[in-house]
Write a protein that holds these residues in place. Structure first.
Motif, mmCIF file in Angstrom:
data_model
loop_
_atom_site.group_PDB
_atom_site.id
_atom_site.type_symbol
_atom_site.label_atom_id
_atom_site.label_comp_id
_atom_site.label_asym_id
_atom_site.label_seq_id
_atom_site.Cartn_x
_atom_site.Cartn_y
_atom_site.Cartn_z
ATOM 1 N N GLY A 235 41.929 33.225 -28.789
ATOM 2 C CA GLY A 235 42.866 34.302 -29.116
ATOM 3 C C GLY A 235 42.966 34.553 -30.607
ATOM 4 N N LEU A 236 42.132 33.831 -31.392
ATOM 5 C CA LEU A 236 42.181 33.872 -32.847
ATOM 6 C C LEU A 236 40.888 34.437 -33.418
ATOM 7 C CD1 LEU A 236 43.582 30.261 -33.373
ATOM 8 C CD2 LEU A 236 44.900 32.382 -33.601
ATOM 9 N N PRO A 237 40.927 34.907 -34.668
ATOM 10 C CA PRO A 237 39.696 35.313 -35.338
ATOM 11 C C PRO A 237 38.958 34.113 -35.922
ATOM 12 C CG PRO A 237 41.564 35.670 -36.783
ATOM 13 C CD PRO A 237 42.123 35.166 -35.482
ATOM 14 N N VAL A 238 37.669 34.258 -36.120
ATOM 15 C CA VAL A 238 36.790 33.312 -36.817
ATOM 16 C C VAL A 238 36.593 32.016 -36.024
ATOM 17 C CG1 VAL A 238 36.159 32.283 -39.029
ATOM 18 C CG2 VAL A 238 37.718 34.250 -38.986
ATOM 19 N N VAL A 239 37.674 31.262 -35.780
ATOM 20 C CA VAL A 239 37.558 30.048 -34.954
ATOM 21 C C VAL A 239 37.742 30.473 -33.496
ATOM 22 C CG1 VAL A 239 38.092 28.173 -36.530
ATOM 23 C CG2 VAL A 239 39.951 29.586 -35.676
ATOM 24 N N GLU A 240 36.652 30.878 -32.879
ATOM 25 C CA GLU A 240 36.736 31.525 -31.571
ATOM 26 C C GLU A 240 36.679 30.543 -30.412
ATOM 27 O OE1 GLU A 240 33.717 34.519 -31.482
ATOM 28 O OE2 GLU A 240 34.661 35.708 -33.076
ATOM 29 N N ARG A 241 36.280 29.291 -30.671
ATOM 30 C CA ARG A 241 36.196 28.279 -29.623
ATOM 31 C C ARG A 241 37.238 27.191 -29.879
ATOM 32 N NH1 ARG A 241 32.425 25.227 -30.272
ATOM 33 N NH2 ARG A 241 31.715 25.915 -32.333
ATOM 34 N N PRO A 242 37.877 26.655 -28.831
ATOM 35 C CA PRO A 242 38.870 25.602 -29.038
ATOM 36 C C PRO A 242 38.334 24.405 -29.809
ATOM 37 C CG PRO A 242 39.057 26.470 -26.816
ATOM 38 C CD PRO A 242 37.833 27.107 -27.418
ATOM 39 N N GLU A 243 37.082 24.023 -29.564
ATOM 40 C CA GLU A 243 36.530 22.842 -30.234
ATOM 41 C C GLU A 243 36.460 23.050 -31.744
ATOM 42 O OE1 GLU A 243 35.509 23.023 -26.075
ATOM 43 O OE2 GLU A 243 35.083 24.436 -27.711
ATOM 44 N N GLU A 244 36.088 24.242 -32.164
ATOM 45 C CA GLU A 244 36.031 24.490 -33.610
ATOM 46 C C GLU A 244 37.435 24.604 -34.191
ATOM 47 O OE1 GLU A 244 33.512 26.836 -36.967
ATOM 48 O OE2 GLU A 244 33.852 27.911 -35.084
ATOM 49 N N LEU A 245 38.362 25.151 -33.423
ATOM 50 C CA LEU A 245 39.755 25.211 -33.875
ATOM 51 C C LEU A 245 40.291 23.805 -34.112
ATOM 52 C CD1 LEU A 245 42.487 26.625 -34.400
ATOM 53 C CD2 LEU A 245 42.859 26.608 -31.908
ATOM 54 N N TYR A 246 40.028 22.892 -33.176
ATOM 55 C CA TYR A 246 40.499 21.517 -33.342
ATOM 56 C C TYR A 246 39.886 20.872 -34.590
ATOM 57 C CZ TYR A 246 41.714 22.030 -28.344
ATOM 58 O OH TYR A 246 42.200 22.462 -27.141
ATOM 59 N N ALA A 247 38.593 21.088 -34.788
ATOM 60 C CA ALA A 247 37.928 20.504 -35.959
ATOM 61 C C ALA A 247 38.498 21.085 -37.247
ATOM 62 C CB ALA A 247 36.420 20.761 -35.883
ATOM 63 N N PHE A 248 38.711 22.382 -37.257
ATOM 64 C CA PHE A 248 39.306 23.037 -38.427
ATOM 65 C C PHE A 248 40.661 22.421 -38.767
ATOM 66 C CE2 PHE A 248 42.536 26.361 -39.313
ATOM 67 C CZ PHE A 248 42.240 26.605 -40.645
ATOM 68 N N LEU A 249 41.486 22.184 -37.763
ATOM 69 C CA LEU A 249 42.815 21.629 -37.999
ATOM 70 C C LEU A 249 42.743 20.159 -38.415
ATOM 71 C CD1 LEU A 249 44.722 23.297 -35.027
ATOM 72 C CD2 LEU A 249 44.887 23.877 -37.449
ATOM 73 N N GLU A 250 41.830 19.407 -37.816
ATOM 74 C CA GLU A 250 41.684 17.997 -38.183
ATOM 75 C C GLU A 250 41.206 17.851 -39.624
ATOM 76 O OE1 GLU A 250 41.809 14.137 -38.504
ATOM 77 O OE2 GLU A 250 42.564 15.188 -36.716
ATOM 78 N N PHE A 251 40.213 18.641 -40.022
ATOM 79 C CA PHE A 251 39.721 18.572 -41.397
ATOM 80 C C PHE A 251 40.784 19.071 -42.380
ATOM 81 C CE2 PHE A 251 35.215 19.127 -39.565
ATOM 82 C CZ PHE A 251 35.092 17.749 -39.398
ATOM 83 N N SER A 252 41.511 20.104 -41.986
ATOM 84 C CA SER A 252 42.582 20.615 -42.851
ATOM 85 C C SER A 252 43.656 19.552 -43.057
ATOM 86 C CB SER A 252 43.210 21.878 -42.240
ATOM 87 O OG SER A 252 42.279 22.938 -42.184
ATOM 88 N N HIS A 253 43.962 18.799 -42.003
ATOM 89 C CA HIS A 253 44.954 17.723 -42.131
ATOM 90 C C HIS A 253 44.443 16.630 -43.054
ATOM 91 C CE1 HIS A 253 48.033 14.825 -41.298
ATOM 92 N NE2 HIS A 253 47.168 13.987 -40.753
ATOM 93 N N GLN A 254 43.171 16.283 -42.959
ATOM 94 C CA GLN A 254 42.619 15.257 -43.832
ATOM 95 C C GLN A 254 42.618 15.714 -45.295
ATOM 96 O OE1 GLN A 254 38.855 13.528 -42.481
ATOM 97 N NE2 GLN A 254 39.391 14.018 -40.366
ATOM 98 N N LEU A 255 42.396 17.001 -45.506
ATOM 99 C CA LEU A 255 42.402 17.531 -46.872
ATOM 100 C C LEU A 255 43.815 17.688 -47.410
ATOM 101 C CD1 LEU A 255 39.709 20.341 -46.492
ATOM 102 C CD2 LEU A 255 39.472 18.269 -47.864
ATOM 103 N N MET A 256 44.726 18.147 -46.552
ATOM 104 C CA MET A 256 46.086 18.500 -46.993
ATOM 105 C C MET A 256 47.090 17.915 -46.006
ATOM 106 S SD MET A 256 45.134 22.448 -48.005
ATOM 107 C CE MET A 256 44.070 22.615 -46.568
ATOM 108 N N PRO A 257 47.306 16.607 -46.040
ATOM 109 C CA PRO A 257 48.097 15.925 -45.009
ATOM 110 C C PRO A 257 49.567 16.281 -44.980
ATOM 111 C CG PRO A 257 47.523 14.419 -46.790
ATOM 112 C CD PRO A 257 46.743 15.662 -47.027
ATOM 113 N N ASP A 258 50.077 16.937 -46.019
ATOM 114 C CA ASP A 258 51.507 17.246 -46.062
ATOM 115 C C ASP A 258 51.839 18.655 -45.558
ATOM 116 O OD1 ASP A 258 52.068 14.740 -47.220
ATOM 117 O OD2 ASP A 258 51.579 15.509 -49.212
ATOM 118 N N PHE A 259 50.850 19.386 -45.084
ATOM 119 C CA PHE A 259 51.081 20.790 -44.724
ATOM 120 C C PHE A 259 51.392 21.006 -43.248
ATOM 121 C CE2 PHE A 259 48.794 23.203 -48.393
ATOM 122 C CZ PHE A 259 49.662 22.597 -49.294
#
Length: 324
Positions: A235-259
């Motif tokens: 239902g989102l742009p760019v990250v069109e598959r759930p697996e890539e959405l999860y990876a995007f969020l996991e990497f974002s958390h590792q980069l910016m854990p307070d957000f």
């Protein structure tokens, strides 16, 4: 309103221009103009009748007023859910309106009239990089005498079409107003890269991945603030598959854990990565973490140079130390 002869910033073509429109919006939208980019200019080809340009300018404030009312409604939802304070989201939506001027181009046949570059785009004195899915939208630049880049969010109607008030005006005004698109992200989106969910850790992220992630932050922020659904598995742009959405969020958390990306990941997995962008709690949980990145992205949007992993980590520390 008077028109003046000038040149289109990204190809030097002779066009007419309104000059700065922000004073016009201040008059027409006295209570909403602070949500709009601080610089808006309308360019038009000489073949476009002035009456058509004036009709467009007359309709524009009414369309933007509806857009801003929608943003305000959804802004209140972030606050009522306790995801962002009113002060914090006000800062996100209004604090960086100066960083990406909005150039509207009323072209004769539609499109941005981008001239193909013979050399590396970074060496060119001016140019524009279109969006991969919307070639009538893009990021334009022009080098300054000091060899820096002045940039614009460039928007035109689709080729052979009239203005699309939702896509060309609603969506694009949001980008220029609070979710700018970095020059480096737009340029590298046109290159093939391995999916985020094929990587093992943030150490595997290359510059193209980081550019893609920067673009994702901007796009998710806009669709969340507009309730703008996309016909994808997520239902989102760019990250069109759930697996890539999860990876995007996991990497974002590792980069910016307070957000809050860890909470966003839990929320997205709760609905199997299928996000109801219009009215679910999940879209607001996701967007709250994404929107915290926008003020940091705003600092580096006018360069082809891509921020490093260490830059993202330091951006998280800096932002968390601020009081909103």
């Amino acid at each position: 309103m008077e028109f003046q002869d000038t040149h289109l910033p990204w190809n030097n073509a002779r066009v007419r221009s309104t000059g700065e429109l922000y004073p016009y919006f201040t008059e027409k939208l006295p209570n909403q103009h602070y949500y709009l980019p601080l610089s808006v200019t309308l360019f038009s080809d000489s073949e476009i009748e002035k009456s058509a340009v004036l009709d467009f300018l007359e309709e524009l404030p009414f369309r933007l007023e509806r857009e801003i009312c929608l943003r305000n409604t959804r802004r209140q939802r972030f606050v009522s859910l306790g995801l962002l304070s009113d002060r914090e989201i006000h800062h996100i939506l209004t604090g960086h309106r100066h960083v990406q001027p909005w150039a509207l181009y009323y072209s004769q046949h539609g499109g941005l009239d981008i001239i193909a570059q013979d050399s590396d785009v970074e060496d060119s004195p001016w140019g524009a990089v279109p969006c991969t899915s919307m070639l009538n939208h893009g990021v334009a630049w022009r080098k300054t005498p000091k060899n820096h880049h002045q940039i614009w969010l460039a928007t035109a109607p689709k080729e052979g079409h009239d203005w699309d008030w939702d896509s060309d005006i609603g969506h694009e005004s949001a980008h220029s107003g609070f979710a700018p698109i970095p020059l480096f992200a737009q340029a590298l989106l046109r290159t093939e890269i391995t999916p985020l969910d094929s990587l093992s850790s943030i150490q595997d992220l290359n510059s193209s991945h980081l550019a893609r992630m920067s673009y994702i932050y901007s796009e998710i922020a806009v669709v969340a603030m507009r309730g703008e659904e996309r016909n994808t598995d997520t239902g989102l742009p760019v990250v069109e598959r759930p697996e890539e959405l999860y990876a995007f969020l996991e990497f974002s958390h590792q980069l910016m854990p307070d957000f809050g990306f860890d909470r966003a990941l839990i929320a997205c997995k709760r609905v199997s990565g299928q996000i109801d962008v219009k009215d679910s709690i999940e879209i607001f949980v996701l967007a709250a973490s994404v929107m915290r990145v926008l003020p940091q992205i705003s600092q580096v949007i006018n360069s082809f140079g891509i921020p490093t992993i260490d830059w993202y980590k330091s951006a998280s520390t800096y932002s968390s130390a601020k009081n909103f």
